[in-house]
Motif scaffolding. Structure first.
Motif, PDB file in Angstrom:
ATOM      1  N   VAL A 150      40.858  28.950  49.957  1.00  0.00           N
ATOM      2  CA  VAL A 150      41.964  28.841  50.894  1.00  0.00           C
ATOM      3  C   VAL A 150      42.796  30.125  50.896  1.00  0.00           C
ATOM      4  O   VAL A 150      42.610  31.020  50.066  1.00  0.00           O
ATOM      5  CB  VAL A 150      42.865  27.641  50.526  1.00  0.00           C
ATOM      6  N   THR A 151      43.721  30.196  51.847  1.00  0.00           N
ATOM      7  CA  THR A 151      44.712  31.264  51.834  1.00  0.00           C
ATOM      8  C   THR A 151      45.461  31.253  50.508  1.00  0.00           C
ATOM      9  O   THR A 151      45.789  30.192  49.984  1.00  0.00           O
ATOM     10  CB  THR A 151      45.711  31.062  52.984  1.00  0.00           C
ATOM     11  N   ASP A 152      45.731  32.428  49.959  1.00  0.00           N
ATOM     12  CA  ASP A 152      46.430  32.570  48.682  1.00  0.00           C
ATOM     13  C   ASP A 152      45.626  31.919  47.557  1.00  0.00           C
ATOM     14  O   ASP A 152      46.068  30.963  46.919  1.00  0.00           O
ATOM     15  CB  ASP A 152      47.840  31.979  48.762  1.00  0.00           C
ATOM     16  N   SER A 153      44.446  32.480  47.321  1.00  0.00           N
ATOM     17  CA  SER A 153      43.575  31.929  46.286  1.00  0.00           C
ATOM     18  C   SER A 153      42.863  33.048  45.531  1.00  0.00           C
ATOM     19  O   SER A 153      42.769  34.185  45.999  1.00  0.00           O
ATOM     20  CB  SER A 153      42.525  30.981  46.891  1.00  0.00           C
ATOM     21  N   LEU A 154      42.390  32.679  44.351  1.00  0.00           N
ATOM     22  CA  LEU A 154      41.548  33.552  43.537  1.00  0.00           C
ATOM     23  C   LEU A 154      40.255  32.806  43.269  1.00  0.00           C
ATOM     24  O   LEU A 154      40.284  31.634  42.855  1.00  0.00           O
ATOM     25  CB  LEU A 154      42.238  33.893  42.210  1.00  0.00           C
ATOM     26  N   SER A 155      39.127  33.466  43.500  1.00  0.00           N
ATOM     27  CA  SER A 155      37.829  32.840  43.280  1.00  0.00           C
ATOM     28  C   SER A 155      36.977  33.708  42.368  1.00  0.00           C
ATOM     29  O   SER A 155      37.152  34.931  42.309  1.00  0.00           O
ATOM     30  CB  SER A 155      37.097  32.610  44.611  1.00  0.00           C
ATOM     31  N   ILE A 156      36.053  33.062  41.657  1.00  0.00           N
ATOM     32  CA  ILE A 156      35.110  33.750  40.788  1.00  0.00           C
ATOM     33  C   ILE A 156      33.709  33.430  41.287  1.00  0.00           C
ATOM     34  O   ILE A 156      33.337  32.261  41.421  1.00  0.00           O
ATOM     35  CB  ILE A 156      35.282  33.302  39.325  1.00  0.00           C
ATOM     36  N   LEU A 157      32.951  34.489  41.561  1.00  0.00           N
ATOM     37  CA  LEU A 157      31.583  34.328  42.049  1.00  0.00           C
ATOM     38  C   LEU A 157      30.611  34.676  40.930  1.00  0.00           C
ATOM     39  O   LEU A 157      30.826  35.635  40.194  1.00  0.00           O
ATOM     40  CB  LEU A 157      31.340  35.193  43.282  1.00  0.00           C
ATOM     41  N   PRO A 158      29.523  33.905  40.783  1.00  0.00           N
ATOM     42  CA  PRO A 158      28.631  34.084  39.645  1.00  0.00           C
ATOM     43  C   PRO A 158      27.676  35.267  39.829  1.00  0.00           C
ATOM     44  O   PRO A 158      27.557  35.821  40.929  1.00  0.00           O
ATOM     45  CB  PRO A 158      27.856  32.767  39.629  1.00  0.00           C
ATOM     46  N   PRO A 159      26.988  35.646  38.751  1.00  0.00           N
ATOM     47  CA  PRO A 159      25.961  36.690  38.884  1.00  0.00           C
ATOM     48  C   PRO A 159      24.880  36.265  39.870  1.00  0.00           C
ATOM     49  O   PRO A 159      24.650  35.079  40.114  1.00  0.00           O
ATOM     50  CB  PRO A 159      25.394  36.804  37.464  1.00  0.00           C
ATOM     51  N   GLY A 160      24.212  37.266  40.429  1.00  0.00           N
ATOM     52  CA  GLY A 160      23.143  36.992  41.378  1.00  0.00           C
ATOM     53  C   GLY A 160      23.613  37.153  42.816  1.00  0.00           C
ATOM     54  O   GLY A 160      24.627  37.777  43.099  1.00  0.00           O
TER      55      GLY A 160
END
Length: 290
Positions: A83-93
């Motif tokens: 969403v707006t105003d968010s922090l996300s972590i994306l995995p390897p690959g």
């Protein structure tokens, strides 16, 4: 001998320089800036932009509060909405970010993303490593393994703090709360880090970064105090042993994000990390219980 380029602050005035197209991105153009162990990629995006990576390790996505953007994240069979105003972590690959709206988003990588290191606008400053920066040693894998994770930042406000700290195995960010108006010049916080850099990313507003370099035995290597004004988006990378503090100026809204690699031990031991349940500390660093 003069100070190494990596021992002086590296400054990226993104708003004054043209962004570049990156392989794997469509409807987007980016500024790439590096520290010793981290890379910041700030991207101007149009609605429907797709940012794809086949990355060797995790990376972060910041969807700022400005502009009302959101994003759909995909990695393997997983799909989540950021969403707006968010922090996300994306995995390897392999992963893909589909952006909804027009504005800018920020991706933060570890230095293991070698292709982006080579594209950094300040790459020349790191031709010789800074000997004061400690090596990057990964912290333990996340609980439940690597996967898509997203955090709505509004849910992590604390009434007694302007800090919102998150970490991965190699990175840490402090998503400082937005501020309206100028910072009180009588309540600044000058401090120094002995063995790690600090990246300060301006998402909104204008800042003056105050820097005081250490005196060394050779007076020819002394640097005058630096008081650098930077608007947004911009990034300053502050080396170890440099006294620093930043203050927002003007009457509008401003927001700064501090970036570290590896994660800071002191913030972690003080219980400041919002996603500590997902990303454990090394057992040797766990605070002892009396």
């Amino acid at each position: 001998m003069s100070l190494l380029a990596s021992q002086t602050a590296s400054k990226a005035w993104n708003y004054l320089t043209p962004p570049r197209a990156l392989e794997g991105d469509t409807l987007a153009a980016s500024w790439v800036t590096r520290g010793t162990h981290f890379i910041v990629c700030t991207s101007l995006v149009s609605d429907g932009a797709r940012l794809t990576r086949d990355n060797p390790d995790e990376y972060l996505l910041i969807v700022p509060p400005q502009g009302g953007l959101s994003a759909t994240l995909r990695a393997g069979a997983d799909c989540v909405e950021a969403v707006t105003d968010s922090l996300s972590i994306l995995p390897p690959g392999r992963s893909e970010i589909e952006v909804h709206g027009t504005g800018y988003v920020v991706r933060i990588f570890s230095a293991d993303a070698a292709d982006l290191l080579a594209l950094a606008g300040n790459a020349a400053a790191y031709a010789t490593p800074n000997p004061d920066v400690a090596p990057l040693a990964p912290w333990p894998d996340p609980v439940g393994g690597f996967r898509l994770r997203t955090y709505a930042l509004e849910a992590h406000r604390k009434p007694d703090s302007n800090m919102r700290v998150f970490r991965t195995c190699k990175l840490m960010v402090n998503m400082i709360l937005p501020r309206v108006g100028a910072r009180d010049i009588h309540k600044l916080t000058p401090h120094v880090h002995q063995d790690f850099e600090q990246g300060s990313l301006a998402l909104d507003g204008s800042y003056i970064h105050h820097l005081r370099y250490p005196w060394v035995p050779d007076m020819d290597q002394w640097h005058p105090d630096d008081h650098v004004e930077m608007n947004s988006p911009s990034l300053i990378v502050i080396p170890p042993k440099v006294i620093h503090t930043s203050r927002c100026i003007g009457t509008g809204t401003s927001q700064l994000v501090d970036i570290f690699a590896p994660p800071r031990v002191d913030f972690s031991q003080r219980g400041l990390v919002c996603n500590a349940d997902d990303y454990p500390m090394p057992s040797a660093l766990q605070p002892s219980i009396a």
